[in-house]
Design a protein around this motif. Sequence first.
Motif, PDB file in Angstrom:
ATOM      1  N   ASP A   1      64.249 -23.343 -72.079  1.00  0.00           N
ATOM      2  CA  ASP A   1      64.687 -22.317 -73.016  1.00  0.00           C
ATOM      3  C   ASP A   1      64.954 -21.014 -72.259  1.00  0.00           C
ATOM      4  OD1 ASP A   1      62.100 -21.649 -72.393  1.00  0.00           O
ATOM      5  OD2 ASP A   1      61.438 -21.347 -74.456  1.00  0.00           O
ATOM      6  N   ALA A   2      65.460 -20.020 -72.950  1.00  0.00           N
ATOM      7  CA  ALA A   2      65.863 -18.773 -72.315  1.00  0.00           C
ATOM      8  C   ALA A   2      64.672 -17.980 -71.786  1.00  0.00           C
ATOM      9  CB  ALA A   2      66.657 -17.927 -73.304  1.00  0.00           C
ATOM     10  N   ASP A   3      63.551 -18.000 -72.496  1.00  0.00           N
ATOM     11  CA  ASP A   3      62.374 -17.251 -72.052  1.00  0.00           C
ATOM     12  C   ASP A   3      61.845 -17.779 -70.727  1.00  0.00           C
ATOM     13  OD1 ASP A   3      62.499 -15.643 -74.296  1.00  0.00           O
ATOM     14  OD2 ASP A   3      61.208 -16.968 -75.468  1.00  0.00           O
ATOM     15  N   THR A   4      61.785 -19.080 -70.595  1.00  0.00           N
ATOM     16  CA  THR A   4      61.312 -19.690 -69.357  1.00  0.00           C
ATOM     17  C   THR A   4      62.253 -19.385 -68.203  1.00  0.00           C
ATOM     18  OG1 THR A   4      60.386 -21.471 -70.689  1.00  0.00           O
ATOM     19  CG2 THR A   4      60.536 -21.857 -68.335  1.00  0.00           C
ATOM     20  N   ALA A   5      63.537 -19.351 -68.472  1.00  0.00           N
ATOM     21  CA  ALA A   5      64.516 -19.050 -67.432  1.00  0.00           C
ATOM     22  C   ALA A   5      64.338 -17.631 -66.907  1.00  0.00           C
ATOM     23  CB  ALA A   5      65.928 -19.239 -67.975  1.00  0.00           C
ATOM     24  N   ILE A   6      64.043 -16.687 -67.790  1.00  0.00           N
ATOM     25  CA  ILE A   6      63.867 -15.298 -67.362  1.00  0.00           C
ATOM     26  C   ILE A   6      62.539 -15.131 -66.619  1.00  0.00           C
ATOM     27  CG2 ILE A   6      63.522 -12.944 -68.200  1.00  0.00           C
ATOM     28  CD1 ILE A   6      65.575 -13.586 -70.368  1.00  0.00           C
ATOM     29  N   ILE A   7      61.501 -15.787 -67.069  1.00  0.00           N
ATOM     30  CA  ILE A   7      60.200 -15.675 -66.406  1.00  0.00           C
ATOM     31  C   ILE A   7      60.262 -16.266 -65.004  1.00  0.00           C
ATOM     32  CG2 ILE A   7      57.817 -16.518 -66.465  1.00  0.00           C
ATOM     33  CD1 ILE A   7      58.015 -16.286 -69.542  1.00  0.00           C
ATOM     34  N   ASN A   8      60.943 -17.379 -64.839  1.00  0.00           N
ATOM     35  CA  ASN A   8      61.013 -18.073 -63.552  1.00  0.00           C
ATOM     36  C   ASN A   8      62.235 -17.674 -62.732  1.00  0.00           C
ATOM     37  OD1 ASN A   8      58.691 -19.475 -64.262  1.00  0.00           O
ATOM     38  ND2 ASN A   8      59.851 -21.137 -65.199  1.00  0.00           N
ATOM     39  N   ALA A   9      62.884 -16.579 -63.066  1.00  0.00           N
ATOM     40  CA  ALA A   9      64.110 -16.170 -62.370  1.00  0.00           C
ATOM     41  C   ALA A   9      63.805 -15.776 -60.931  1.00  0.00           C
ATOM     42  CB  ALA A   9      64.758 -15.010 -63.108  1.00  0.00           C
ATOM     43  N   GLU A  10      64.764 -16.034 -60.032  1.00  0.00           N
ATOM     44  CA  GLU A  10      64.601 -15.708 -58.619  1.00  0.00           C
ATOM     45  C   GLU A  10      65.044 -14.290 -58.294  1.00  0.00           C
ATOM     46  OE1 GLU A  10      66.718 -18.613 -56.430  1.00  0.00           O
ATOM     47  OE2 GLU A  10      65.547 -20.282 -57.192  1.00  0.00           O
ATOM     48  N   GLY A  11      65.729 -13.628 -59.173  1.00  0.00           N
ATOM     49  CA  GLY A  11      66.216 -12.289 -58.882  1.00  0.00           C
ATOM     50  C   GLY A  11      66.758 -11.654 -60.127  1.00  0.00           C
ATOM     51  N   GLY A  12      67.457 -10.563 -59.966  1.00  0.00           N
ATOM     52  CA  GLY A  12      68.071  -9.907 -61.105  1.00  0.00           C
ATOM     53  C   GLY A  12      67.119  -8.958 -61.781  1.00  0.00           C
ATOM     54  N   HIS A  13      67.042  -8.996 -63.084  1.00  0.00           N
ATOM     55  CA  HIS A  13      66.266  -8.046 -63.874  1.00  0.00           C
ATOM     56  C   HIS A  13      64.895  -8.584 -64.272  1.00  0.00           C
ATOM     57  CE1 HIS A  13      69.820  -5.597 -64.133  1.00  0.00           C
ATOM     58  NE2 HIS A  13      70.494  -6.642 -64.554  1.00  0.00           N
ATOM     59  N   SER A  14      64.408  -9.596 -63.611  1.00  0.00           N
ATOM     60  CA  SER A  14      63.160 -10.214 -64.052  1.00  0.00           C
ATOM     61  C   SER A  14      61.936  -9.377 -63.709  1.00  0.00           C
ATOM     62  CB  SER A  14      63.017 -11.607 -63.431  1.00  0.00           C
ATOM     63  OG  SER A  14      62.912 -11.471 -62.015  1.00  0.00           O
ATOM     64  N   GLY A  15      61.925  -8.658 -62.609  1.00  0.00           N
ATOM     65  CA  GLY A  15      60.752  -7.905 -62.199  1.00  0.00           C
ATOM     66  C   GLY A  15      60.767  -6.492 -62.739  1.00  0.00           C
ATOM     67  N   ALA A  16      60.061  -6.246 -63.835  1.00  0.00           N
ATOM     68  CA  ALA A  16      60.010  -4.913 -64.423  1.00  0.00           C
ATOM     69  C   ALA A  16      59.053  -4.020 -63.652  1.00  0.00           C
ATOM     70  CB  ALA A  16      59.602  -4.998 -65.882  1.00  0.00           C
ATOM     71  N   GLU A  17      58.056  -4.611 -62.957  1.00  0.00           N
ATOM     72  CA  GLU A  17      57.103  -3.789 -62.231  1.00  0.00           C
ATOM     73  C   GLU A  17      57.647  -3.294 -60.894  1.00  0.00           C
ATOM     74  OE1 GLU A  17      56.715  -8.052 -61.857  1.00  0.00           O
ATOM     75  OE2 GLU A  17      56.053  -6.879 -63.546  1.00  0.00           O
TER      76      GLU A  17
END
Length: 77
Positions: A54-70
Amino acid sequence: MSTSSGVDHAVIGGVVAVIVFILLCLLIVLGRYLIRHKGTYLTHEAKGSDDAPDADTAIINAEGGHSGAEDKKEYFI
């Protein structure tokens, strides 16, 4: 009467030639428009999103882009 018939054929031939020329120009312009505007665009989706259920899992496990908010923090003065 023979000169009148020759003039009529020349006028008809000229009109047909102009119409064919206009249609040819329209086809060229339309063809260029259709080639340039294919409707495709570049997306910036997370890498590995094809394997995620699903989309949530894809964003959590993303290798780059906007995934790291910290990684980026804002400081207001």
